[in-house]
Every structure is written in C-alpha cells, then in structure tokens.
Design a protein around this motif. Structure first.
Motif, PDB file in Angstrom:
ATOM      1  N   ALA A  39      13.800   9.223  -2.744  1.00  0.00           N
ATOM      2  CA  ALA A  39      13.071  10.403  -3.220  1.00  0.00           C
ATOM      3  C   ALA A  39      13.177  10.531  -4.733  1.00  0.00           C
ATOM      4  CB  ALA A  39      13.629  11.648  -2.558  1.00  0.00           C
ATOM      5  N   GLN A  40      12.150  11.085  -5.329  1.00  0.00           N
ATOM      6  CA  GLN A  40      12.137  11.329  -6.759  1.00  0.00           C
ATOM      7  C   GLN A  40      12.229  12.834  -7.012  1.00  0.00           C
ATOM      8  OE1 GLN A  40       8.709   9.439  -8.445  1.00  0.00           O
ATOM      9  NE2 GLN A  40       9.046   7.523  -7.338  1.00  0.00           N
ATOM     10  N   GLU A  41      12.311  13.216  -8.279  1.00  0.00           N
ATOM     11  CA  GLU A  41      12.410  14.626  -8.628  1.00  0.00           C
ATOM     12  C   GLU A  41      11.115  15.355  -8.305  1.00  0.00           C
ATOM     13  OE1 GLU A  41      14.967  16.348  -9.759  1.00  0.00           O
ATOM     14  OE2 GLU A  41      16.284  14.606  -9.683  1.00  0.00           O
ATOM     15  N   GLY A  42      11.219  16.622  -7.914  1.00  0.00           N
ATOM     16  CA  GLY A  42      10.027  17.446  -7.715  1.00  0.00           C
ATOM     17  C   GLY A  42       9.756  17.751  -6.266  1.00  0.00           C
ATOM     18  N   SER A  43       9.850  19.026  -5.886  1.00  0.00           N
ATOM     19  CA  SER A  43       9.599  19.476  -4.523  1.00  0.00           C
ATOM     20  C   SER A  43      10.380  18.587  -3.556  1.00  0.00           C
ATOM     21  CB  SER A  43       8.099  19.462  -4.215  1.00  0.00           C
ATOM     22  OG  SER A  43       7.431  20.343  -5.098  1.00  0.00           O
ATOM     23  N   THR A  55      12.775  30.167  -5.127  1.00  0.00           N
ATOM     24  CA  THR A  55      12.910  28.897  -5.838  1.00  0.00           C
ATOM     25  C   THR A  55      12.022  27.837  -5.190  1.00  0.00           C
ATOM     26  OG1 THR A  55      14.802  28.259  -4.453  1.00  0.00           O
ATOM     27  CG2 THR A  55      15.273  29.412  -6.522  1.00  0.00           C
ATOM     28  N   GLN A  56      11.650  26.824  -5.984  1.00  0.00           N
ATOM     29  CA  GLN A  56      10.783  25.767  -5.483  1.00  0.00           C
ATOM     30  C   GLN A  56      11.481  24.975  -4.378  1.00  0.00           C
ATOM     31  OE1 GLN A  56       7.466  25.035  -6.429  1.00  0.00           O
ATOM     32  NE2 GLN A  56       7.725  27.085  -7.283  1.00  0.00           N
ATOM     33  N   LEU A  57      10.697  24.599  -3.399  1.00  0.00           N
ATOM     34  CA  LEU A  57      11.231  23.843  -2.267  1.00  0.00           C
ATOM     35  C   LEU A  57      11.794  22.510  -2.739  1.00  0.00           C
ATOM     36  CD1 LEU A  57      11.278  23.693   0.949  1.00  0.00           C
ATOM     37  CD2 LEU A  57       9.206  22.329   0.715  1.00  0.00           C
ATOM     38  N   ASP A  86       0.879  -1.172   0.000  1.00  0.00           N
ATOM     39  CA  ASP A  86       0.000   0.000   0.000  1.00  0.00           C
ATOM     40  C   ASP A  86       0.910   1.215   0.000  1.00  0.00           C
ATOM     41  OD1 ASP A  86      -1.817   2.028   0.543  1.00  0.00           O
ATOM     42  OD2 ASP A  86      -2.061   1.487   2.648  1.00  0.00           O
ATOM     43  N   THR A  87       0.870   2.008  -1.049  1.00  0.00           N
ATOM     44  CA  THR A  87       1.801   3.124  -1.207  1.00  0.00           C
ATOM     45  C   THR A  87       1.140   4.447  -0.854  1.00  0.00           C
ATOM     46  OG1 THR A  87       2.941   1.946  -2.987  1.00  0.00           O
ATOM     47  CG2 THR A  87       3.349   4.310  -2.797  1.00  0.00           C
ATOM     48  N   LEU A  88       1.842   5.230  -0.058  1.00  0.00           N
ATOM     49  CA  LEU A  88       1.393   6.570   0.321  1.00  0.00           C
ATOM     50  C   LEU A  88       2.471   7.558  -0.100  1.00  0.00           C
ATOM     51  CD1 LEU A  88      -0.433   8.561   2.000  1.00  0.00           C
ATOM     52  CD2 LEU A  88       1.038   8.014   3.943  1.00  0.00           C
ATOM     53  N   THR A  89       2.076   8.566  -0.846  1.00  0.00           N
ATOM     54  CA  THR A  89       3.024   9.575  -1.302  1.00  0.00           C
ATOM     55  C   THR A  89       2.731  10.908  -0.617  1.00  0.00           C
ATOM     56  OG1 THR A  89       3.220   8.509  -3.465  1.00  0.00           O
ATOM     57  CG2 THR A  89       3.979  10.786  -3.299  1.00  0.00           C
ATOM     58  N   LEU A  90       3.747  11.461   0.010  1.00  0.00           N
ATOM     59  CA  LEU A  90       3.650  12.769   0.663  1.00  0.00           C
ATOM     60  C   LEU A  90       4.550  13.744  -0.081  1.00  0.00           C
ATOM     61  CD1 LEU A  90       3.991  11.616   4.397  1.00  0.00           C
ATOM     62  CD2 LEU A  90       1.896  11.856   3.060  1.00  0.00           C
ATOM     63  N   ARG A  91       3.987  14.801  -0.599  1.00  0.00           N
ATOM     64  CA  ARG A  91       4.767  15.779  -1.364  1.00  0.00           C
ATOM     65  C   ARG A  91       4.623  17.140  -0.708  1.00  0.00           C
ATOM     66  NH1 ARG A  91       3.345  18.988  -6.049  1.00  0.00           N
ATOM     67  NH2 ARG A  91       5.215  19.658  -7.177  1.00  0.00           N
ATOM     68  N   PHE A  92       5.684  17.607  -0.087  1.00  0.00           N
ATOM     69  CA  PHE A  92       5.682  18.903   0.576  1.00  0.00           C
ATOM     70  C   PHE A  92       6.063  19.980  -0.431  1.00  0.00           C
ATOM     71  CE2 PHE A  92       6.352  15.836   3.951  1.00  0.00           C
ATOM     72  CZ  PHE A  92       5.489  16.300   4.939  1.00  0.00           C
ATOM     73  N   THR A  93       5.219  20.971  -0.581  1.00  0.00           N
ATOM     74  CA  THR A  93       5.458  22.028  -1.564  1.00  0.00           C
ATOM     75  C   THR A  93       5.647  23.364  -0.873  1.00  0.00           C
ATOM     76  OG1 THR A  93       3.085  22.461  -1.820  1.00  0.00           O
ATOM     77  CG2 THR A  93       4.063  20.823  -3.280  1.00  0.00           C
ATOM     78  N   GLY A  94       6.327  24.270  -1.555  1.00  0.00           N
ATOM     79  CA  GLY A  94       6.565  25.598  -1.012  1.00  0.00           C
ATOM     80  C   GLY A  94       7.704  26.271  -1.746  1.00  0.00           C
ATOM     81  N   GLU A  95       8.169  27.373  -1.193  1.00  0.00           N
ATOM     82  CA  GLU A  95       9.252  28.126  -1.819  1.00  0.00           C
ATOM     83  C   GLU A  95      10.293  28.508  -0.783  1.00  0.00           C
ATOM     84  OE1 GLU A  95       7.693  31.552  -3.722  1.00  0.00           O
ATOM     85  OE2 GLU A  95       6.771  30.452  -5.394  1.00  0.00           O
ATOM     86  N   ASP A  96      11.550  28.503  -1.217  1.00  0.00           N
ATOM     87  CA  ASP A  96      12.616  29.029  -0.373  1.00  0.00           C
ATOM     88  C   ASP A  96      12.539  30.552  -0.365  1.00  0.00           C
ATOM     89  OD1 ASP A  96      13.960  26.683   0.551  1.00  0.00           O
ATOM     90  OD2 ASP A  96      14.725  26.372  -1.482  1.00  0.00           O
ATOM     91  N   GLU A  97      13.328  31.168   0.486  1.00  0.00           N
ATOM     92  CA  GLU A  97      13.282  32.617   0.623  1.00  0.00           C
ATOM     93  C   GLU A  97      13.648  33.332  -0.667  1.00  0.00           C
ATOM     94  OE1 GLU A  97      15.688  33.713   3.905  1.00  0.00           O
ATOM     95  OE2 GLU A  97      14.375  32.787   5.412  1.00  0.00           O
ATOM     96  N   ASP A  98      14.436  32.672  -1.524  1.00  0.00           N
ATOM     97  CA  ASP A  98      14.827  33.309  -2.786  1.00  0.00           C
ATOM     98  C   ASP A  98      13.800  33.076  -3.899  1.00  0.00           C
ATOM     99  OD1 ASP A  98      15.183  30.655  -3.280  1.00  0.00           O
ATOM    100  OD2 ASP A  98      17.327  30.771  -3.743  1.00  0.00           O
TER     101      ASP A  98
END
Length: 315
Positions: A71-75, A26-28, A12-24
């Motif tokens: 981990a994979q690419e993206g956020s 750029t994508q988290l 059973d796979t659960l994916t958690l993707r945390f999104t946001g931006e750094d202070e500059d």
C-alpha cells in the motif's frame, strides 16, 4: 508460492482507492481485514473467468495471475497487478495492446451490466460488440468480453459484491478505480471504458445476490378436526391432524356457506379434507401454508350421541 513476474512479463495494473472518513472526521486510512480479503477474492475470481474466456488475449487464456503490491500513502489504496505467466510478446504496448481490455475495463463493464443492464447490442464488422445500456450510454466491447458477460451472472454478482464489500462500511463513501487506457476502437456513438471512475454504495446495492426462491405445491387428503374456527375470517382457521396442528385458509365456499347458515361444529368432529400445501424455500429456509380446497365429509366422533352427518360439498 506465486510465480514472480519477469521483466518481460506482460503486466496490467489496477488501482483501487477506497475513500471516506472515520467517525472523528479524519480521512479513512484503514479497512476491515475481512473486507480486504473479500475484495481480493472477488478480483481473483473475476480475472480468472474473463481470462479463461480469452478476453485478455485473442489466442485464448493468458495464464493470468493476480498479485498485490504494498500500500502507498493516501486513504486506503490497493494496487493489483495482473501479469501473464505465458510470455506472449506484444500483449501490452504502451497503454495496452489493440483490442485487449484492461482489468479496470472488465470491472467497469461487469459493474455497468449489473447496475444499468443492456438495452440493445450490435455486432460490428471489427469483431467487437456495440452495447447500449439502459441508461442510454453506449460502449464498444470485445466480443469475448461480451460473451463472458452473458454467462455466470450469479457468480459475477458475488465477485462484484466481494470487490465492493468495503462500501458496506458506513465510513467508506466511494471506491476510486484507475487503470491503463484501452486501445479498443470506438463505434459511432460509443464511448471507451473510462480509465478512471468512481463506484459508490448504489453500485454495491446493485450487485446484491438474488434470493434463491423455490416454490412447490402438494395436494393431499386427510382426516382432521377443526381446532379453531373464525366465522369472520376464512384465512384464520386451524386444522388438527393426527400429526400436527396448522393454521389454514378455507376456500370451500359451500362449506363456509353451511357454517354461516348455522352448521354446528364440535371440536371432536372429524372432517375429510382436501388440502393444498404450498412451500416456499428462500435462502435455505422453508415456509409452508395450508389451504382447505374442499370439505369432502363431516362426521361426529365415535361415541358421540349424535348421528353421523355428512356435509359433502360440490366441486
């Protein structure tokens, strides 16, 4: 060392993707290591509780073990795999077995119960429970999951707080959750748990642990001196005993009336006081306060030229 899942082990796979931006701007792409550790500990605890409750298999605990994939690419993406060490054929078909919720659904129900609370519920003929949340939405939940949601609420909040810890970082704006769909029958007016959803900072705030508060009171009598008197505010007196000096509130109306009428009080005068000590313990820290309920008697100190005076008050 964790057991390695076999090809026929149920997953059973659960994916958690945390999104946001750094202070500059750029994508988290990174999180604090301590926050990631909290996320995983919370997921392990949540999975263990619901597995022991028989939520992931109708015959009882499935021996679930939680693993983490690279981990994979993206956020910042965390892919969590829950597999059963006991190989029960047919636990999971395509998209999940009938009536068996995914870890993503369990996380949704647990967060929902903390955020919205339960308004009403009804046991259905199929053995599930239709739950109406306080936000007027409704969902059908397997009875084992429903029963577990009613238990260990303090620990559940701690687990959810751990899972959502990265949202305390101002750089992180949301957590995208995704998992396989559940084949749970839908009651009229009820919705299936979403296979993908977004959790934000209000969800993190909703699972803030309750402060542990303990309140106690004790009434005792002691001899003391009035080291400070406030004629205008009865809550700002100071009482000096042989052991300590404490601020106190005086509630003896008769005594306060005598003071207002001109009763002379010296620092050396000795009072017999009936005191209530209130103690409030919050998160391991204790605060105490004194209230003078009654002034039993009042006398001049030994060696004072004045004769002994009594101002015993009525109860």
């Amino acid at each position: 060392m964790a057991n390695k899942p076999t090809e026929d082990a149920a997953a059973d796979t659960l994916t958690l993707r945390f999104t946001g931006e750094d202070e500059d701007g750029t994508q988290l792409h990174e999180l604090r290591a301590a926050h990631v550790a909290e996320v995983l500990q919370g997921l392990v605890g949540l999975t263990s509780d619901f597995d022991k409750a028989g939520v992931f298999h109708p015959e009882g605990p499935s021996g679930s073990e939680v693993l983490v994939r690279p981990a994979q690419e993206g956020s910042f993406l965390i892919e969590v795999v829950r597999f059963t060490t006991d190989n029960w054929p047919g636990i999971f078909a395509v998209g999940g077995a009938a009536g068996v919720p995914s870890l993503a659904s369990v996380l949704w129900w647990a967060t929902k119960s903390a955020r919205a609370g339960v308004k009403d519920f009804d046991h259905l003929d199929n053995g599930n429970v239709k739950v109406v949340w306080q936000d007027e939405t409704a969902q059908e939940i397997p009875v084992a999951a429903w029963e577990e949601l009613q238990k260990r609420t303090r620990r559940r909040k701690k687990q959810l707080r751990q899972i959502l810890t990265p949202l305390s970082d101002r750089r992180v704006s949301a957590l995208d959750v995704s998992g396989p769909p559940d084949d749970v029958l839908e009651a009229p007016g009820a919705e299936a748990a979403p296979t993908t959803y977004v959790l934000t900072r209000p969800d993190y705030d909703a699972v803030k642990p309750d402060d542990e508060v303990e309140e106690t009171s004790e009434i005792f009598e002691t001899e003391a001196q009035m080291s400070a008197i406030d004629f205008d505010d009865s809550t700002r007196w100071k009482v000096k005993t042989a052991a300590r000096t404490r601020s106190a509130t005086v509630e003896d109306a008769t005594f306060l009336g005598q003071v207002a009428g001109g009763l002379a009080i010296r620092k050396t005068d000795v009072f017999r006081l009936r005191i209530r000590e209130d103690a409030v313990t919050k998160n391991g820290s204790t605060r105490t306060s004194w209230t003078v309920l009654r002034v039993e008697s009042h006398r001049r100190a030994a060696g004072d030229d004045d004769t002994q005076a009594s101002v015993a008050s009525t109860s």
